[in-house]
Design a protein around this motif. Structure first.
Motif, PDB file in Angstrom:
ATOM      1  N   SER A  58       0.545  50.471  70.895  1.00  0.00           N
ATOM      2  CA  SER A  58       0.080  50.738  69.534  1.00  0.00           C
ATOM      3  C   SER A  58       1.214  50.829  68.534  1.00  0.00           C
ATOM      4  N   VAL A  59       2.438  50.527  68.954  1.00  0.00           N
ATOM      5  CA  VAL A  59       3.593  50.868  68.129  1.00  0.00           C
ATOM      6  C   VAL A  59       3.635  50.072  66.827  1.00  0.00           C
ATOM      7  N   ARG A  60       3.091  48.840  66.872  1.00  0.00           N
ATOM      8  CA  ARG A  60       2.988  48.032  65.651  1.00  0.00           C
ATOM      9  C   ARG A  60       1.625  47.341  65.614  1.00  0.00           C
ATOM     10  N   GLU A  61       1.200  46.962  64.421  1.00  0.00           N
ATOM     11  CA  GLU A  61      -0.103  46.317  64.245  1.00  0.00           C
ATOM     12  C   GLU A  61      -0.190  45.021  65.051  1.00  0.00           C
ATOM     13  N   LYS A  62       0.926  44.288  65.114  1.00  0.00           N
ATOM     14  CA  LYS A  62       0.963  43.012  65.838  1.00  0.00           C
ATOM     15  C   LYS A  62       0.605  43.204  67.309  1.00  0.00           C
ATOM     16  N   ALA A  63       1.084  44.310  67.895  1.00  0.00           N
ATOM     17  CA  ALA A  63       0.805  44.590  69.308  1.00  0.00           C
ATOM     18  C   ALA A  63      -0.686  44.803  69.527  1.00  0.00           C
ATOM     19  N   GLU A  64      -1.336  45.531  68.607  1.00  0.00           N
ATOM     20  CA  GLU A  64      -2.773  45.774  68.726  1.00  0.00           C
ATOM     21  C   GLU A  64      -3.563  44.484  68.504  1.00  0.00           C
ATOM     22  N   GLN A  65      -3.100  43.646  67.575  1.00  0.00           N
ATOM     23  CA  GLN A  65      -3.791  42.395  67.296  1.00  0.00           C
ATOM     24  C   GLN A  65      -3.822  41.502  68.524  1.00  0.00           C
ATOM     25  N   ALA A  66      -2.729  41.536  69.302  1.00  0.00           N
ATOM     26  CA  ALA A  66      -2.677  40.743  70.544  1.00  0.00           C
ATOM     27  C   ALA A  66      -3.799  41.151  71.496  1.00  0.00           C
ATOM     28  N   ILE A  67      -4.106  42.457  71.544  1.00  0.00           N
ATOM     29  CA  ILE A  67      -5.178  42.949  72.431  1.00  0.00           C
ATOM     30  C   ILE A  67      -6.547  42.498  71.926  1.00  0.00           C
ATOM     31  N   TRP A  68      -6.790  42.632  70.609  1.00  0.00           N
ATOM     32  CA  TRP A  68      -8.082  42.178  70.058  1.00  0.00           C
ATOM     33  C   TRP A  68      -8.272  40.684  70.337  1.00  0.00           C
ATOM     34  N   ASN A  69      -7.215  39.891  70.208  1.00  0.00           N
ATOM     35  CA  ASN A  69      -7.302  38.454  70.493  1.00  0.00           C
ATOM     36  C   ASN A  69      -7.634  38.209  71.962  1.00  0.00           C
ATOM     37  N   ARG A  70      -6.991  38.988  72.836  1.00  0.00           N
ATOM     38  CA  ARG A  70      -7.248  38.837  74.275  1.00  0.00           C
ATOM     39  C   ARG A  70      -8.697  39.203  74.613  1.00  0.00           C
ATOM     40  N   LEU A  71      -9.206  40.246  73.952  1.00  0.00           N
ATOM     41  CA  LEU A  71     -10.589  40.666  74.213  1.00  0.00           C
ATOM     42  C   LEU A  71     -11.581  39.579  73.796  1.00  0.00           C
ATOM     43  N   ARG A  72     -11.254  38.835  72.737  1.00  0.00           N
ATOM     44  CA  ARG A  72     -12.135  37.735  72.317  1.00  0.00           C
ATOM     45  C   ARG A  72     -12.211  36.663  73.415  1.00  0.00           C
ATOM     46  N   HIS A  73     -11.057  36.403  74.060  1.00  0.00           N
ATOM     47  CA  HIS A  73     -11.057  35.444  75.174  1.00  0.00           C
ATOM     48  C   HIS A  73     -11.889  35.965  76.347  1.00  0.00           C
ATOM     49  N   LEU A  74     -11.752  37.267  76.626  1.00  0.00           N
ATOM     50  CA  LEU A  74     -12.450  37.859  77.775  1.00  0.00           C
ATOM     51  C   LEU A  74     -13.959  37.950  77.540  1.00  0.00           C
ATOM     52  N   LYS A  75     -14.369  37.968  76.261  1.00  0.00           N
ATOM     53  CA  LYS A  75     -15.803  38.075  75.939  1.00  0.00           C
ATOM     54  C   LYS A  75     -16.572  36.898  76.535  1.00  0.00           C
ATOM     55  N   ALA A  76     -16.001  35.700  76.396  1.00  0.00           N
ATOM     56  CA  ALA A  76     -16.656  34.501  76.924  1.00  0.00           C
ATOM     57  C   ALA A  76     -16.745  34.561  78.450  1.00  0.00           C
ATOM     58  N   LEU A  77     -15.663  35.013  79.086  1.00  0.00           N
ATOM     59  CA  LEU A  77     -15.644  35.133  80.550  1.00  0.00           C
ATOM     60  C   LEU A  77     -16.696  36.133  81.014  1.00  0.00           C
ATOM     61  N   LYS A  78     -16.809  37.260  80.299  1.00  0.00           N
ATOM     62  CA  LYS A  78     -17.775  38.299  80.671  1.00  0.00           C
ATOM     63  C   LYS A  78     -19.207  37.769  80.539  1.00  0.00           C
ATOM     64  N   ALA A  79     -19.467  36.995  79.481  1.00  0.00           N
ATOM     65  CA  ALA A  79     -20.808  36.424  79.274  1.00  0.00           C
ATOM     66  C   ALA A  79     -21.166  35.463  80.412  1.00  0.00           C
ATOM     67  N   ARG A  80     -20.185  34.627  80.817  1.00  0.00           N
ATOM     68  CA  ARG A  80     -20.433  33.685  81.923  1.00  0.00           C
ATOM     69  C   ARG A  80     -20.723  34.434  83.219  1.00  0.00           C
ATOM     70  N   ARG A  81     -19.978  35.535  83.440  1.00  0.00           N
ATOM     71  CA  ARG A  81     -20.180  36.331  84.655  1.00  0.00           C
ATOM     72  C   ARG A  81     -21.573  36.967  84.674  1.00  0.00           C
ATOM     73  N   GLN A  82     -22.032  37.422  83.504  1.00  0.00           N
ATOM     74  CA  GLN A  82     -23.346  38.062  83.450  1.00  0.00           C
ATOM     75  C   GLN A  82     -24.444  37.055  83.777  1.00  0.00           C
ATOM     76  N   GLN A  83     -24.277  35.825  83.292  1.00  0.00           N
ATOM     77  CA  GLN A  83     -25.260  34.779  83.600  1.00  0.00           C
ATOM     78  C   GLN A  83     -25.283  34.488  85.097  1.00  0.00           C
ATOM     79  N   ALA A  84     -24.110  34.562  85.727  1.00  0.00           N
ATOM     80  CA  ALA A  84     -24.012  34.302  87.170  1.00  0.00           C
ATOM     81  C   ALA A  84     -24.307  35.554  88.008  1.00  0.00           C
ATOM     82  N   ARG A  85     -24.656  36.632  87.322  1.00  0.00           N
ATOM     83  CA  ARG A  85     -24.930  37.933  87.976  1.00  0.00           C
ATOM     84  C   ARG A  85     -23.744  38.442  88.796  1.00  0.00           C
ATOM     85  N   LEU A  86     -22.557  38.198  88.270  1.00  0.00           N
ATOM     86  CA  LEU A  86     -21.315  38.722  88.858  1.00  0.00           C
ATOM     87  C   LEU A  86     -20.617  39.540  87.771  1.00  0.00           C
ATOM     88  N   PRO A  87     -21.077  40.771  87.540  1.00  0.00           N
ATOM     89  CA  PRO A  87     -20.583  41.531  86.371  1.00  0.00           C
ATOM     90  C   PRO A  87     -19.066  41.733  86.388  1.00  0.00           C
TER      91      PRO A  87
END
Length: 488
Positions: A45-74
């Motif tokens: 959390s030391v700088r805004e840029k560091a936190e932005q990297a996490i929000w960006n990563r979570l956007r990538h993981l959102k798609a993966l999580k949705a695919r897993r839910q469809q495959a019933r592999l949470p």
């Protein structure tokens, strides 16, 4: 479990602690995201840029999580560390993507939090502790090669510098018992680790209160020109005692430490004396200045003036000839004028650091600066000032490194160079990267057979050229830390 680490070396250590806890509770580790049932991001959390990297990563993981839910592999996603502490509500509520949130003092609770998440509920623990140091958890080292390791000696920070989020994300200072630190360093020595860095937000205010007979010891006296926002703390075994004990464990193991605070190098110089006298304590110090302007330093609540800092630098260089210095600087802090910036430029020129960590100021909520000061330096001026600081730092670092051309440097081999398989790289005593050909060499012990240097070997390298970040040279021979110290 699949784990990703963002930010400082403390977070790498936190990843190792969290993994040690999960491993004991029957979890397996994967390096393949597609195999994972649980993804944990250890955040900064030391700088805004560091936190932005996490929000960006979570956007990538959102798609993966949705695919897993469809495959019933949470897929369960967890945010650990400083960002979890700072933004718990926002993380849990933004798109309902994250299943667990655990602050830096809640890693013991991870198995319970994951069990709650298994039932489909969100789970969080961001309680800060006054005594959690994870002293009984031996971290599972994750660094490749196993030549170097980091050992956490304390957690949190009491300094309350006005720009800094750390006291709010990592809590108050508390130190690990010396006995548990020594146990971990001995274990690393037995595993063949050749360099240990003692780690903490403010290592030289270390104070182990676990042994009753030392609880009445007097508080250390600060050097002239230095002050704190808190009262001096009596009692406990101090950093000099820890450094003494750690350096005695293995004469072939280099010891470093980071980060110290300039105010905690008292005039009596016991730590500096140890660095000078012990061949295996590296002659390298991190002295974070943050600014070269007394006016800005006061606004930052750093507890010293430019003059006091420079006096400390001269004192350090007198005590430890040839010491390598590194520092941190912030460009464009609240109220910084052009003349303040120029004073930082002149400090960089005067001190001539070997290594520097320079960043534009990023306002953080909860900090004193957020409540009391104006972030009034425009972004384009911050950027220009940062670029000027980086240019000056590189010019001076290149000069400092060029002074080593023609000298022999003791280098701990880390492995192949990233740029060429025909070259090896390692670091010298001053923590500067050294590149040299992977050639057959003699062993200084006198055996006739030629050998090739391996990761974990100490070698002597004659420096032939230098840049601001790297030394290049030719291999002379393989040696040992102890033998090299006797020769010098």
């Amino acid at each position: 479990v699949y784990m990703e680490t963002y930010g400082c070396q403390m977070n790498v250590n936190d990843t190792e602690i969290a993994w040690a806890i999960l491993q004991k509770n029957g979890y397996g580790r994967t390096k393949d995201l597609d195999e994972a049932d649980v993804v944990l991001l250890v955040t900064c959390s030391v700088r805004e840029k560091a936190e932005q990297a996490i929000w960006n990563r979570l956007r990538h993981l959102k798609a993966l999580k949705a695919r897993r839910q469809q495959a019933r592999l949470p897929l369960r996603i967890g945010i650990l560390g400083c960002m979890a502490e700072r933004l718990k509500e926002e993380i849990l509520h933004r798109e309902k993507l994250v299943d667990i949130v655990a602050g830096p003092d809640a890693y013991r609770d991870l198995p319970r939090l994951l069990a709650v998440a298994e039932s489909g509920q969100q789970a969080a623990n961001v309680l800060l502790s006054l005594d959690e140091t994870y002293a009984d958890i031996l971290p599972v080292q994750t660094s490749a090669g196993g030549t170097t390791a980091f050992v956490s000696i304390m957690r949190g920070c009491d300094n309350m510098c006005s720009y800094c989020i750390v006291p709010f994300t990592r809590g108050r200072e508390r130190s690990r018992p010396i006995a548990s630190i020594l146990q971990e360093v001995r274990m690393l020595s037995d595993q063949g680790v050749k360099e240990v860095t003692l780690l903490g937000q403010n290592v030289n205010s270390f104070r182990d209160m676990s042994e009753v007979q030392f609880q009445s010891a007097a508080a250390p006296v600060l050097s002239r020109g230095f002050s704190t926002v808190y009262k001096a703390k009596p009692g406990g075994l101090r950093f000099a005692h820890l450094l003494d004990q750690v350096s005695r464990i293995d004469p072939e193991m280099r010891i470093r430490f980071t980060s110290p605070h300039p105010k905690d190098f008292p005039d009596e110089a016991s730590v500096l004396q140890l660095i000078r006298e012990r061949h295996n304590i590296c002659k390298q110090l991190h002295l974070p200045a943050q600014s070269g302007s007394t006016r800005v330093l006061e606004a930052m609540r750093r507890g010293y003036t430019r003059e006091a800092y420079l006096e400390l630098v001269h004192h350090v260089r007198e005590c430890i000839p040839g010491v390598s210095l590194s520092s941190d600087f912030i460009a464009g802090f609240c109220g910084e004028r052009e003349e303040d910036h120029q004073q930082t430029v002149s400090l960089l020129r005067e001190v001539r650091y070997h290594t520097g960590f320079l960043f534009a100021y990023s306002m953080r909520q909860k900090t004193r600066a957020y409540h009391r000061l104006q972030d009034d330096v425009p972004a384009d001026i911050k950027k220009r000032r940062l670029e000027e600081l980086i240019t000056v730092f590189r010019e001076e670092a290149a000069r400092a490194n060029e002074a080593m051309v023609g000298q022999s440097q003791l280098v701990l081999v880390e492995g192949p160079s990233k740029r060429s398989v025909l070259e090896l790289c390692g670091r010298n005593d001053g923590n500067i990267k050294v590149i040299f050909p992977d050639a057959e060499i003699e062993d200084a012990a006198g055996c006739k057979a030629l050998v090739r240097a391996q990761p974990g070997d100490y070698v002597l390298v004659k420096v032939t050229s230098a840049s601001s970040q790297t030394l290049k040279g030719v291999l002379l021979c393989r040696t040992t830390l102890s033998r090299s110290a006797v020769c010098h």
